[in-house]
Design a protein around this motif. Sequence first.
Motif, mmCIF file in Angstrom:
data_model
loop_
_atom_site.group_PDB
_atom_site.id
_atom_site.type_symbol
_atom_site.label_atom_id
_atom_site.label_comp_id
_atom_site.label_asym_id
_atom_site.label_seq_id
_atom_site.Cartn_x
_atom_site.Cartn_y
_atom_site.Cartn_z
ATOM 1 N N ALA A 81 -2.628 11.339 -14.648
ATOM 2 C CA ALA A 81 -2.124 9.963 -14.579
ATOM 3 C C ALA A 81 -2.650 9.250 -13.342
ATOM 4 O O ALA A 81 -2.948 8.059 -13.383
ATOM 5 N N ALA A 82 -2.791 9.972 -12.243
ATOM 6 C CA ALA A 82 -3.324 9.366 -11.026
ATOM 7 C C ALA A 82 -4.768 8.927 -11.221
ATOM 8 O O ALA A 82 -5.149 7.840 -10.797
ATOM 9 N N ARG A 83 -5.567 9.769 -11.870
ATOM 10 C CA ARG A 83 -6.964 9.396 -12.119
ATOM 11 C C ARG A 83 -7.060 8.232 -13.077
ATOM 12 O O ARG A 83 -7.847 7.314 -12.887
ATOM 13 N N SER A 84 -6.264 8.246 -14.143
ATOM 14 C CA SER A 84 -6.361 7.181 -15.129
ATOM 15 C C SER A 84 -5.762 5.873 -14.638
ATOM 16 O O SER A 84 -6.133 4.804 -15.099
ATOM 17 N N ALA A 85 -4.857 5.935 -13.673
ATOM 18 C CA ALA A 85 -4.235 4.722 -13.145
ATOM 19 C C ALA A 85 -5.226 3.862 -12.397
ATOM 20 O O ALA A 85 -5.068 2.647 -12.330
ATOM 21 N N TRP A 95 0.829 -1.200 0.000
ATOM 22 C CA TRP A 95 0.000 0.000 0.000
ATOM 23 C C TRP A 95 0.869 1.258 0.000
ATOM 24 O O TRP A 95 0.586 2.221 -0.723
ATOM 25 N N THR A 96 1.941 1.251 0.765
ATOM 26 C CA THR A 96 2.847 2.397 0.799
ATOM 27 C C THR A 96 3.519 2.589 -0.559
ATOM 28 O O THR A 96 3.704 3.728 -1.011
ATOM 29 N N THR A 97 3.840 1.507 -1.223
ATOM 30 C CA THR A 97 4.398 1.589 -2.571
ATOM 31 C C THR A 97 3.385 2.210 -3.524
ATOM 32 O O THR A 97 3.725 3.066 -4.351
ATOM 33 N N PHE A 98 2.133 1.802 -3.403
ATOM 34 C CA PHE A 98 1.074 2.388 -4.231
ATOM 35 C C PHE A 98 0.912 3.881 -3.930
ATOM 36 O O PHE A 98 0.771 4.691 -4.855
ATOM 37 N N LEU A 99 0.930 4.252 -2.650
ATOM 38 C CA LEU A 99 0.819 5.667 -2.292
ATOM 39 C C LEU A 99 1.977 6.466 -2.884
ATOM 40 O O LEU A 99 1.777 7.597 -3.360
ATOM 41 N N SER A 100 3.163 5.910 -2.874
ATOM 42 C CA SER A 100 4.318 6.590 -3.458
ATOM 43 C C SER A 100 4.138 6.774 -4.958
ATOM 44 O O SER A 100 4.465 7.831 -5.506
ATOM 45 N N PHE A 101 3.605 5.758 -5.622
ATOM 46 C CA PHE A 101 3.315 5.871 -7.050
ATOM 47 C C PHE A 101 2.307 6.988 -7.304
ATOM 48 O O PHE A 101 2.503 7.826 -8.186
#
Length: 101
Positions: free
Chosen positions: A93-97, A79-85
């Motif tokens: 890009a965040a919305r489309s991801a 989850w922390t890796t996802f938050l960093s992404f």
Amino acid sequence: MQAVVEQITYTPFAMVCFYFIMSLMESKGVDGAAEEVSNKFLPTYKVGVCVWPILTTINFTFVSERNRVPFVSVCSLMWTTFLSFMKQADAEAARSAVTLS
């Protein structure tokens, strides 16, 4: 029930704090931090609402008591890796991801 309460009470606060404080640490200023929160909070929250209740259910249903902390630790690392992404992605890009098309 605990997962639902956590998603409604703690998760929004934690995500807003994460984006806001990280933006301030990047010297974006209060306005830049507020803009980043408004752009990235909802896409991130949608993923969290889908992921964490499932992981919590798996943890308390299938994982033995002695392995629950390591299981949640691995999930938290992911989850922390996802938050960093999400933090490094621009707003579009965040919305489309997290949008399923």
